[in-house]
Structures are given as C-alpha cells and as structure tokens.
Motif scaffolding. Structure first.
Motif, mmCIF file in Angstrom:
data_model
loop_
_atom_site.group_PDB
_atom_site.id
_atom_site.type_symbol
_atom_site.label_atom_id
_atom_site.label_comp_id
_atom_site.label_asym_id
_atom_site.label_seq_id
_atom_site.Cartn_x
_atom_site.Cartn_y
_atom_site.Cartn_z
ATOM 1 N N ARG B 90 9.511 5.932 -3.781
ATOM 2 C CA ARG B 90 9.645 5.991 -2.330
ATOM 3 C C ARG B 90 9.314 4.632 -1.719
ATOM 4 O O ARG B 90 8.230 4.093 -1.914
ATOM 5 N N CYS B 91 10.253 4.095 -0.948
ATOM 6 C CA CYS B 91 10.076 2.788 -0.320
ATOM 7 C C CYS B 91 8.888 2.829 0.634
ATOM 8 O O CYS B 91 8.703 3.790 1.379
ATOM 9 N N THR B 92 8.058 1.782 0.574
ATOM 10 C CA THR B 92 6.864 1.774 1.420
ATOM 11 C C THR B 92 7.182 1.385 2.858
ATOM 12 O O THR B 92 6.298 1.353 3.698
ATOM 13 N N HIS B 93 8.454 1.094 3.134
ATOM 14 C CA HIS B 93 8.802 0.796 4.527
ATOM 15 C C HIS B 93 8.891 2.096 5.313
ATOM 16 O O HIS B 93 7.971 2.452 6.025
ATOM 17 N N LEU B 94 9.989 2.844 5.146
ATOM 18 C CA LEU B 94 10.109 4.109 5.882
ATOM 19 C C LEU B 94 10.451 5.285 4.983
ATOM 20 O O LEU B 94 10.798 6.356 5.472
ATOM 21 N N GLY B 95 10.379 5.108 3.671
ATOM 22 C CA GLY B 95 10.459 6.281 2.816
ATOM 23 C C GLY B 95 11.760 6.543 2.099
ATOM 24 O O GLY B 95 11.923 7.593 1.482
ATOM 25 N N CYS B 96 12.734 5.647 2.156
ATOM 26 C CA CYS B 96 13.957 5.883 1.396
ATOM 27 C C CYS B 96 13.671 5.785 -0.102
ATOM 28 O O CYS B 96 12.661 5.234 -0.519
ATOM 29 N N THR B 97 14.603 6.344 -0.889
ATOM 30 C CA THR B 97 14.448 6.272 -2.335
ATOM 31 C C THR B 97 15.075 4.983 -2.838
ATOM 32 O O THR B 97 16.232 4.704 -2.551
ATOM 33 N N VAL B 108 16.074 -2.201 -5.151
ATOM 34 C CA VAL B 108 16.654 -2.637 -3.878
ATOM 35 C C VAL B 108 16.805 -1.423 -2.974
ATOM 36 O O VAL B 108 17.524 -0.482 -3.304
ATOM 37 N N CYS B 109 16.122 -1.449 -1.837
ATOM 38 C CA CYS B 109 16.192 -0.293 -0.938
ATOM 39 C C CYS B 109 17.481 -0.322 -0.130
ATOM 40 O O CYS B 109 17.796 -1.330 0.497
ATOM 41 N N PRO B 110 18.241 0.790 -0.143
ATOM 42 C CA PRO B 110 19.509 0.800 0.575
ATOM 43 C C PRO B 110 19.321 0.860 2.094
ATOM 44 O O PRO B 110 20.252 0.590 2.828
ATOM 45 N N CYS B 111 18.122 1.219 2.546
ATOM 46 C CA CYS B 111 17.991 1.491 3.979
ATOM 47 C C CYS B 111 17.806 0.232 4.809
ATOM 48 O O CYS B 111 18.527 0.017 5.765
ATOM 49 N N HIS B 112 16.837 -0.593 4.473
ATOM 50 C CA HIS B 112 16.643 -1.820 5.258
ATOM 51 C C HIS B 112 16.469 -3.017 4.338
ATOM 52 O O HIS B 112 15.843 -4.001 4.690
ATOM 53 N N ASN B 113 16.981 -2.863 3.106
ATOM 54 C CA ASN B 113 17.098 -3.992 2.205
ATOM 55 C C ASN B 113 15.771 -4.592 1.727
ATOM 56 O O ASN B 113 15.697 -5.781 1.447
ATOM 57 N N SER B 114 14.721 -3.792 1.641
ATOM 58 C CA SER B 114 13.509 -4.292 0.989
ATOM 59 C C SER B 114 13.799 -4.441 -0.499
ATOM 60 O O SER B 114 14.561 -3.651 -1.066
ATOM 61 N N GLN B 115 13.183 -5.463 -1.155
ATOM 62 C CA GLN B 115 13.379 -5.627 -2.591
ATOM 63 C C GLN B 115 12.037 -5.757 -3.290
ATOM 64 O O GLN B 115 11.092 -6.324 -2.744
ATOM 65 N N PRO B 125 10.809 -8.446 2.550
ATOM 66 C CA PRO B 125 10.369 -7.438 3.510
ATOM 67 C C PRO B 125 11.594 -6.694 4.046
ATOM 68 O O PRO B 125 12.701 -7.071 3.685
ATOM 69 N N PRO B 126 11.499 -5.676 4.891
ATOM 70 C CA PRO B 126 10.350 -5.309 5.714
ATOM 71 C C PRO B 126 9.253 -4.484 5.038
ATOM 72 O O PRO B 126 8.266 -4.195 5.699
ATOM 73 N N ALA B 127 9.383 -4.092 3.802
ATOM 74 C CA ALA B 127 8.331 -3.267 3.202
ATOM 75 C C ALA B 127 6.988 -4.001 3.318
ATOM 76 O O ALA B 127 6.899 -5.176 2.992
HETATM 77 S S1 FES Z 1 13.045 2.383 3.935
HETATM 78 FE FE1 FES Z 1 13.260 0.903 2.389
HETATM 79 S S2 FES Z 1 13.633 -0.856 3.507
HETATM 80 FE FE2 FES Z 1 13.350 0.600 5.090
#
Ligand code: FES
Ligand code: HEM
Lengths: 467, 164
Positions: B90-97, B108-115, B125-127
């Motif tokens: 679970r991404c520490t930014h807003l919770g995407c997988t 690589v997070c698909p939601c806001h591109n945290s890596q 960031p943004p994580a």
């Molecule tokens: S939830 Fe992963 S970058 Fe925002």
C-alpha cells in the motif's frame, strides 16, 4: 356536540370513515372554508400568508425546496434499493449487477438514487451561495445558517459513504484515496483512518461501517435537521425580503395567502424537477466498473468529484496544509460568516450594493484568470523542495506555497479597501466569491484535466484510464 | 431554620446542581460516543489479511527477487544478500496498490507516481515515507509473515532485514 339520535343521525360506517379522511371539499360558508385552510397540514410548515415579494422565484431560485425534494427522492429510492442489497463483498457488487439486469426497473431506481445524490451536492451548495449573496444569514438567522452548514456536511458524508456501496473499482479506489487524506491529521490521523475503515485498508469492515452510517445515522440526522431548519425559517420571520439595489426605504409588503399562491408554485416546481430527473435517469446510466480489486489500482485513482478540489490542493501542498489547515480555515470561516458579516441594512439585496456588484465581477474574473495560472506555475516551474533541498517539506511544500497564494490575496484585499473604498461587507463578499470560484476551478481541473499519473491533459486528448 | 448553619461558600445549591448535571450529562454523552466509536473498530476475521501467513520455504525465494503475495497484501523481497523484507503493497501517499516494475527494479505507484526502490525507500515523492513493513520470522527454513502488525518507518535500516 352532544349525543345524537342513533336512528336518523348516524351515517353509514363507510360515510363516517370517509368524512374523517376527506373533509367536506367545499364548506358552504366562509367560516367553514377559512377553517379548512387553517387546519391544513401545509400550514404547519408554512405561515398562512406570505409576502408577495418572496414568491418571486428569481430570489430563492427554489434551491432549498429542490434540496428537500431530492432528499425525498433519495429516501424513497434508497428504501427500495435496500431490498436488493447485501453489504458484504463480493455480494454487494453482484447485487448491483442483478439489480441492473434482473430487477424490474432496478436500473432506473439506481440511476434515480445516483443522480439525485449528485445533484443534491450541487443544489445544496448553490442554496448556500444564494443565502450568502443576499446576506440572508444575518441576524436573527445565524443559527439557521449553522444548521444548513451541518446539513451540507452530512449530505457530503451521505454521498461519500454511498459511493463505496456498489463495490466496484471506482468505489474502492475513490474511497481509498479519499480516506487516505485522513491519516495526515496530526496525532490522531492514523487512529481515525483505522477507525473509519475498520482496519488498515478498505475492506469488509469498511463496507459494513459505511453501509450502516449511510442508511441509518446520516439520513436520520439529515431529516431531523431538515425539520429544525424549516421550523427556524418560520420562527425567524419567514424568508428575507428581496429588495432592489436602489430601494432605500423599507419595502411595502403585500401579503398573499399561502394556499394557493405559494403551494401551487411549489408543487409545479417540484413536479417539473421530478420529471426532469426522471428523464435524465432514464437516459444516463449511473457508472459501474469492474468488481473491486484491492491488488490493482486504476491509473489515475481519483476521489469522488466533489472532493477533487481538495485532491488538487493535495498535489500542490504538503498534506498537512492541503488536507487539514486550508479546509479547517475554510470551515471555520464559513461557520463564523454570519457573526462577522453583520450589516442588516443590505439584507435581501443581491451582492449588497453597486460597488459590491463590481467587486463580485472582479473577484470572479480574477479567480478564473489566476487559479489556472497558479496551477500551471506550481506544476511546471515552482519547485521549492528542489531549490531548498535541506529544508523540511512542511516548509518548502507547505508554508512557502501557502504564502505565495495568500500574499496576493491580502494585497488585493488591501487595494480594494484603500482604492475602491470597499467596506467590511464588500470585502468579505469579494474574498468569498474569489475563494469559492477558485475552489470551483480547482474541482473542474481535478475532474476534467487530470489524467494518468495525475498529470495535466487537455480533456479532448485525455488517454483512456489504465486498469 | 432561622440561622444559616452551612459553611460560607460561593457556590449556591442551584449552581452546584447545575454543575453536577452538566458533569454527569457530559459523562453519559462521552460514554455513548465511546460505544459508537467502539462499534466502528476493526473486526478481523481469522485467516484473512491481518493474520499470520505461512508462505513457504526460504529456498522458494531466490536472492534478488520480489514476489507479490497478493492475499497477504505484501511483496516478499529477498535482497541480493539473501535477507528478507515483507513490504506492504500500500502506497504511503494515499493508499493505492504499488506494482513492482521488474524492468526498472522499482515500485511505481500508478496514482501519483511515487517511486520506491526494492527496500521500499522513497525515490520519488509525493509519498512521505518508505513503504511499511510486516514482521517476518523464519523457523526451520519456513517463512512466516504477521500481516496484523504494520511497521511504519522513516528510513531503511539493516535491522529491518531478516536473515535465514
Ligand atoms: S497513492 Fe501512491 S502516489 Fe499517491
Ligand atoms: C441522505 C441522502 C443520500 C445521499 C446523498 C445518498 C447517496 C448515495 C450514493 C452517491 C450512492 C451510490 C450510488 C451509486 O453509485 O450507484 C448511494 C447508494 C445507496 N444508497 Fe444512498 N443516499 C442517500 C440516502 C439514502 C437512504 C435514505 C437510503 C435508505 C434508507 C439509501 C440507501 C442506499 C443504498 C441501498 C445504496 C446502494 C445501491 C447502489 O449503490 O446503487 N440512501 N447513495
């Protein structure tokens, strides 16, 4: 009345029942007619007579009434949906599929519920705006403003909890991202997020929590507050009187009987809207995507549309600023408005005064111009965390950008005060319209311009959502 | 009674009762509120995500591999030096997988591109912090992960790695 002779005075059983349920439609004498009107349930809600001016529908635009109509549609359609819905995964999703294909008018009922709920958010916000623009929250109506704000928050909560219920990909990830913001609240965030979700992530407990809030707690509170709201309208002396801008003396008030003058208008208005919503719901299906898959986030993952302004802020500011400080200040401002903006002399005049009208136009124009400009600037040019790498991100990503945004606002306000001689109520008008428009534009950017990876795209060049 | 025998005090009986009412009323309201909150608390079912998971033997996972254990919601990372990490997906930014991209060896997070790198450290960031971990235990060559305990961390540190 005294005892009557049973032989010839007692009508038949059927007639007696009918006499109770359907009182004589047209009593012969004036007194009888008057009584009938006064006994009507409608006058429990409305006063017997209302000023003719408040009947002009371009004053209220019927927005409060429409909100109530929408709540009734939601209550009615929600109650039927309940019979076809199980709040557990994956059954919830299968139930919605079943509803769409195998239940008589199931799709229509679901569409009605969905579109009414979304429309209610818009209408309730417009209603709040009307009350603000006519200064109708000023003494003695402050309390009713607060009740209204409470109801708006509950309507958002109802929408948000309802959003999860279909248990599709859209629902799952919108709620994941939407509740993700909670965990940034200092100290209690993690605990609060776990509490709301009933676990570390959206799952079976979340669905059950949201379901029970959605069908009992929230609607009960809304309907309760609605009664309170209507009662207060009467207690506060009815609606504020609309006035023209150049009207200096107290307007002369002509009073008309509520029945039929007001009630007829309300009925026509409600029926026209119900018809319009019905047609819309027949033509436009509520969205439903694949079943929720916790292992696969769609790209982009967006919160429900009414939270996209907030999500847009999150892309530009540190979460503490975007998720907590700014919304907190905004809520505080909204609650305090009727206690700061207190000039009762301009109640009932749209935009307060002539200068108020010019200032409103200016605020609208500036917000439309500056908001997208700032979004682009912040997205492509400003990069404080890269320029000041050793500074904590709360400063580079929070306090500095906040200053960049607030400083011009303070300067503009100062200028309006010094050079345009705006008084307190006009400055408040300017600020509120500016901020409100800016938030609207941020929401629109979030809905239409954000694509995969939350990058900016033109809406007509938007790539398909990747699943 | 003609004489006031009660000790001199600033609090009248009426005031005292008012305060007492407010106090006990408030207490009752708090209790009801507490019960309400308690009903929202997590209710984890046995064997679901949140339980201890036995996921096989050490040798099933060669060094330098990242394996998605999707029913446990985590990646079992076997670092090149042979150490194990169970990284919550679970991404520490807003919770995407976050999916693992083997081509660039990153999450690589698909939601806001945290890596994140294979340790779960933020590379982009943004994580705000590294990916969370679950405790790993290894007994007699069998790997077990406790998905009921989420370990948050601010940085990577070799003490987080479990060696067979
Ligand atoms: S939830 Fe992963 S970058 Fe925002
Ligand atoms: C208070 C105002 C209400 C609002 C704003 C609201 C909003 C919503 C929304 C947005 C959904 C998601 C619908 C979808 O995407 O299809 C939903 C679903 C649902 N609502 Fe409501 N609702 C309200 C009142 C009620 C009431 C009073 C009930 C029942 C007593 C109810 C029962 C349901 C049920 C069973 C669903 C699931 C069906 C579905 O997802 O299509 N709602 N609601």
């Amino acid at each position: 009345m005294t005892e009557t002779d049973p032989e010839n005075q007692n009508p038949s059983l059927l007639r007696r029942i009918r006499a109770r349920l359907v009182p004589d439609a047209h009593p012969a004498d004036d007194r009888g007619r008057m009584r009938m009107v006064l006994d009507s349930l409608i006058l429990h809600l409305h006063p017997p007579k209302v000023p003719d001016r408040t009947l002009k529908w371009t004053y209220t635009w019927g927005l409060g009434g429409l909100s109530a109509v929408l709540m009734l549609i939601l209550g009615a359609t929600g109650a039927i949906l309940l019979n076809n819905y199980t709040p557990s995964a994956p059954q919830a999703y299968l139930d919605i599929l079943e509803l769409r294909s195998n239940v008589w008018f199931g799709e229509l009922v679901r569409n009605l519920h969905h579109w009414s709920a979304n429309l209610l958010v818009i209408i309730a916000v417009l209603h709040l705006l009307r009350v603000f623009l006519t200064g109708s929250y000023r003494a003695p109506r402050e309390l009713n403003w607060l009740i209204g704000v409470g109801m708006l928050l509950l309507v958002l909560a109802a929408n948000f909890t309802g959003y999860l219920l279909p248990w599709d990909q859209l629902a799952y990830w919108a709620i994941t991202v939407g509740t993700g913001i909670l965990s940034y609240i200092p100290l209690v965030g993690e605990w609060l997020s776990r509490l709301v979700l009933g676990g570390p992530e959206v799952g079976a407990s979340t669905l059950l929590n949201f379901y029970s809030l959605h069908i009992s707690f929230i609607p009960l509170l809304i309907f309760g507050l609605m009664s309170f709201h209507f009662w207060r309208v009467r207690k506060d002396g009815g609606l504020t009187l609309p006035r023209r801008i150049d009207e200096t003396e107290e307007p002369r008030v002509e009073r008309l009987t509520t029945i039929p003058h007001l009630v007829r208008k309300e009925l026509v208005f409600a029926l026209v809207w119900i018809a319009a919503i019905l047609i819309f719901a027949m033509l436009v299906p509520a969205p439903l995507e694949d079943i929720a898959n916790p292992g696969l986030s769609p790209n982009p993952a967006k919160a429900p549309w009414y939270f996209l302004g907030l999500q847009e802020l999150l892309l530009h500011f540190h979460p503490l600023v975007a998720g907590i400080i700014l919304p907190g200040l905004a809520m505080l401002g909204i609650f305090l408005l009727p206690f700061i903006d207190i000039n009762t002399a301009s109640v009932g005049i749209y935009f307060r005064s002539r200068r108020g009208r010019s200032l409103s136009l200016l605020a609208l124009g500036l917000a439309i111009l500056l908001t997208p400009l700032w979004v682009l600037l912040d997205e492509f040019i400003l990069d404080w965390s890269a320029w000041l790498p050793s500074w904590p991100s709360l400063i580079t990503n929070g306090l500095i950008p906040m200053t960049v945004v607030l400083l011009p606002l303070i300067l503009i306000d100062d200028w309006a005060q010094k050079h345009l001689r705006a008084d307190l109520e006009e400055r408040i008008l300017f600020l509120v319209i500016f901020l409100f428009t800016a938030f609207g534009i941020l929401t629109a950017i979030g809905i239409f311009f954000r694509g995969p990876g939350m990058n900016l795209y033109w809406p007509w060049l938007m790539p398909e959502v990747v699943h | 009674m003609t004489e006031n025998t009660a000790p001199e005090t600033n609090v009248s009986r009426r005031d005292f009762l008012k305060v007492a009412w407010a106090f006990f009323g408030g207490l009752a309201a708090l209790e009801v509120g507490g019960i309400f909150l308690a009903y929202l608390q997590p209710r984890l079912a046995e064997g679901e995500f949140g339980a201890h998971l036995d996921i096989g033997l050490v040798d099933d996972y060669p060094p330098g591999t990242v394996t998605h254990i999707s029913n446990g919601r985590f990646y079992l990372v076997r670092l090149p030096d042979g150490g194990f990490l169970a990284v919550y997906h679970r991404c520490t930014h807003l919770g995407c997988t976050v999916p693992w991209d083997p081509a660039i060896q990153k999450f690589v997070c698909p939601c806001h591109n945290s890596q994140f790198d294979d340790n779960g450290m933020v590379e982009n960031p943004p994580a705000p912090r590294p990916l969370d971990l679950f405790p790993v235990t290894i007994e007699n060559g069998a790997v077990r992960v406790d998905t009921g305990t989420i370990l948050q961390r601010q940085t990577f540190d070799t003490a987080q790695v479990v060696y067979p």
